[in-house]
Design an enzyme around this catalytic site. Structure first.
Site, PDB file in Angstrom:
ATOM      1  N   CYS A   8      -6.169  -0.458 -10.835  1.00 14.43           N
ATOM      2  CA  CYS A   8      -4.715  -0.240  -9.619  1.00 14.43           C
ATOM      3  C   CYS A   8      -3.717  -0.895 -10.391  1.00 14.43           C
ATOM      4  O   CYS A   8      -3.949  -2.198 -10.606  1.00 14.43           O
ATOM      5  CB  CYS A   8      -5.065  -0.272  -8.511  1.00 14.43           C
ATOM      6  N   ASP A 132     -10.234  -3.670   1.750  1.00  7.42           N
ATOM      7  CA  ASP A 132      -9.576  -4.730   1.217  1.00  7.42           C
ATOM      8  C   ASP A 132      -9.444  -5.854   2.072  1.00  7.42           C
ATOM      9  O   ASP A 132     -10.083  -5.455   3.078  1.00  7.42           O
ATOM     10  CB  ASP A 132      -8.069  -3.103   1.333  1.00  7.42           C
TER      11      ASP A 132
HETATM   12  O1  LIG Z   1      -1.465  -2.970  -5.822  1.00 10.78           O
HETATM   13  C1  LIG Z   1      -0.391  -3.036  -4.948  1.00 10.78           C
HETATM   14  O2  LIG Z   1       0.057  -3.528  -4.797  1.00 10.78           O
HETATM   15  C2  LIG Z   1      -0.787  -2.157  -3.504  1.00 10.78           C
HETATM   16  C3  LIG Z   1      -0.236  -2.666  -2.816  1.00 10.78           C
HETATM   17  C4  LIG Z   1       0.654  -1.866  -1.467  1.00 10.78           C
HETATM   18  C5  LIG Z   1      -1.021  -1.513  -1.243  1.00 10.78           C
HETATM   19  C6  LIG Z   1      -2.250  -1.244  -2.214  1.00 10.78           C
HETATM   20  C7  LIG Z   1      -2.094  -2.130  -2.638  1.00 10.78           C
HETATM   21  N1  LIG Z   1      -3.153  -1.795  -3.954  1.00 10.78           N
HETATM   22  C8  LIG Z   1      -4.081  -2.040  -3.515  1.00 10.78           C
HETATM   23  O3  LIG Z   1      -5.419  -3.101  -2.895  1.00 10.78           O
HETATM   24  C9  LIG Z   1      -6.456  -3.344  -3.366  1.00 10.78           C
HETATM   25  C10 LIG Z   1      -6.425  -4.351  -3.440  1.00 10.78           C
HETATM   26  O4  LIG Z   1      -6.016  -5.063  -4.670  1.00 10.78           O
HETATM   27  P1  LIG Z   1      -6.107  -7.056  -5.263  1.00 10.78           P
HETATM   28  O5  LIG Z   1      -7.177  -6.522  -6.173  1.00 10.78           O
HETATM   29  O6  LIG Z   1      -7.018  -8.185  -4.120  1.00 10.78           O
HETATM   30  O7  LIG Z   1      -4.907  -7.320  -6.223  1.00 10.78           O
HETATM   31  C11 LIG Z   1      -6.730  -2.772  -4.105  1.00 10.78           C
HETATM   32  O8  LIG Z   1      -7.507  -1.175  -3.319  1.00 10.78           O
HETATM   33  C12 LIG Z   1      -4.876  -1.517  -5.004  1.00 10.78           C
HETATM   34  O9  LIG Z   1      -5.049  -0.443  -5.095  1.00 10.78           O
END
Ligand SMILES: O=C(O)c1ccccc1N[C@@H]1O[C@H](COP(=O)(O)O)[C@@H](O)[C@H]1O
Length: 219
Positions: A8, A132
């Site tokens: 992502c 998350d």
């Molecule tokens: O990626 C982003 O900036 C984001 C912003 C707002 C909501 C979700 C976002 N990303 C998602 O967050 C989780 C965890 O990410 P991480 O691996 O801990 O950095 C994941 O599901 C992303 O799709």
């Protein structure tokens, strides 16, 4: 079944090409202006061309307006929508596309395993439930959460597929797969050099760790 992988928050053509070549199943694009990974429609349209057929493009939103979602659908033709805020089930369902509903485990109204499971059950129409950690910035924080919060969700029958995220890294993803058997894992921070800038080496290592864990599970 092998564990699917969504990467992502990609912001560069080269990163998308590398992730797809290395075997990612889905590419997430962020449409949430406060995120350092936020894309304008114009920028996302250029990146969209790099996502090959049979790899899913997931459009991620946090409490968007209906018009914002419709604009992304019309211009970019995402395969899946990901709702990461406080959207209602009616809001998520109205677009006629598969959607992932993200739950921020440990956050408001989801502080216990029971409350989290109850929140999830309101979204039976989701294509997957995504877990998350709780952070004030809504996601992409690199923070993990206590997996015990999933105990009640894991005990439910006939749930949508489960996607694990929240601070996953190459060194931790294998344990998550072995213990929780998720349908998919989703990673952003754990494969980055800096916010929005992915590392090809980290993506490769992450995908390798997922395959190794799958191999160990399947014997
Ligand atoms: O990626 C982003 O900036 C984001 C912003 C707002 C909501 C979700 C976002 N990303 C998602 O967050 C989780 C965890 O990410 P991480 O691996 O801990 O950095 C994941 O599901 C992303 O799709």
């Amino acid at each position: 079944m092998r564990t699917r992988v969504k990467i992502c928050g990609l912001t560069r053509e080269d990163d998308i090409r590398a992730a797809c070549t290395l075997g990612a199943d889905a590419i997430g694009m962020v449409f949430y202006p406060p995120s350092p990974r936020h894309l304008t429609i114009e920028r996302a349209a250029r990146l969209r061309r790099e996502v090959p057929v049979l790899v899913s493009m997931v459009a991620l939103f946090v409490n968007p307006s209906e018009a914002e979602v419709r604009e992304v659908i019309q211009q970019l033709h995402p395969n899946v929508l990901q709702f990461h805020g406080e959207e209602t089930v009616e809001f998520c369902e109205q677009f006629g596309l598969p959607y992932f509903k993200a739950f921020r485990a440990g956050g408001p109204g989801m502080e216990t395993a029971q409350a989290l499971a109850q929140a999830c059950q309101g979204f039976a129409s989701a294509a997957a439930w995504l877990f998350d950690s709780y952070s004030t910035g809504y996601g992409g924080s690199g923070l993990s959460f206590d997996p015990a919060l999933l105990d009640e969700v894991l005990a439910l029958k006939d749930t949508p597929p489960l996607i694990m995220s929240g601070g996953l890294q190459t060194v931790t993803v294998g344990g998550v797969i072995r213990h929780l058997h998720p349908y998919a894992v989703d990673v952003s921070s754990g494969v980055e050099e800096s916010k929005g800038i992915k590392s090809v080496e980290k993506i490769a290592a992450f995908l390798r760790a997922v395959r190794e864990a799958d191999g160990a599970r399947m014997g």
